[in-house]
Design an enzyme around this catalytic site. Sequence first.
Site, short mmCIF file in Angstrom:
data_model
loop_
_atom_site.label_atom_id
_atom_site.label_comp_id
_atom_site.label_asym_id
_atom_site.label_seq_id
_atom_site.Cartn_x
_atom_site.Cartn_y
_atom_site.Cartn_z
N ASP A 99 0.82 -0.87 -0.12
CA ASP A 99 0.00 0.40 0.00
C ASP A 99 0.81 1.35 0.23
O ASP A 99 2.09 1.18 0.49
CB ASP A 99 -0.94 -0.04 0.83
N1 URA Z 1 -1.41 -5.86 4.11
C1 URA Z 1 -1.76 -4.83 4.01
O1 URA Z 1 -2.47 -4.44 4.51
N2 URA Z 1 -0.89 -3.57 3.40
C2 URA Z 1 0.51 -3.92 2.64
O2 URA Z 1 0.56 -3.07 2.00
C3 URA Z 1 1.26 -5.20 2.44
C4 URA Z 1 -0.08 -6.18 3.32
#
Ligand code: URA
Length: 232
Positions: A99
């Site tokens: 993310d």
């Molecule tokens: N899980 C998440 O919630 N975000 C990420 O970026 C990777 C794994």
Amino acid sequence: MRLNAYLARAGVASRRGADELIKAGRVTVNGEPGQLNTFVESRDRVDVDGRPVALQRLAYLLLNKPAGVITTAHDPQGRRTVVDLVPPEPRVVPVGRLDVDTTGALLLTNDGPLAHRLAHPRYGVEKTYVADVEGEPTDAILGALAAGVELEDGRTAPARVLRLGQHTVELTIHEGRNRQVRRMLDAVGHPARALHRSAYAGLTVDELDPGGYRELTDREVEQLRRSGPPPA
Ligand code: URA
């Protein structure tokens, strides 16, 4: 290999972008117009707009992704992407995604088959996340995270969970669903305030500054190739 994969390996465009070039009639193979189903070998001559293109060497980069950068090869809105943080040549793309606000270990490569395998759920690559969470999760909460929590796309597989501090939890998972760790933490009432992937397939980014990257060693690449089930 397929013509679009060849063009991607030559750094001309993404596979999808290459398909557009092929459809537009801008690609020739040994002087003949290339088609979407054309296969090429290294001895074939491939031209784009009349100029020859050549395969680039395979590259494997480990990036310590900083917050605020998006995990994509190209953002139509022109925002900063992880690809902007590494050299433009040879052209590499991220394996899976983090993310925008998640930091940590992200692999980038132009080795399409390996990237495909690593990103495939059945390959079950191990990923370790360190989350700074709201509130103080109890042992029962940590047990629930380890056992698997019910999400809207199904129950999560068992995870390894460790308490690193009052508000800090380490989770090791083998799945890679969208926003999985944040959703797991939301589901148990302790949303993540910050999320960092400390390890991906055994590769750690402790020695890299945020935004820093390094090439994998040959040995690390071999280990990535060997781990997990063989390709289907
Ligand atoms: N899980 C998440 O919630 N975000 C990420 O970026 C990777 C794994």
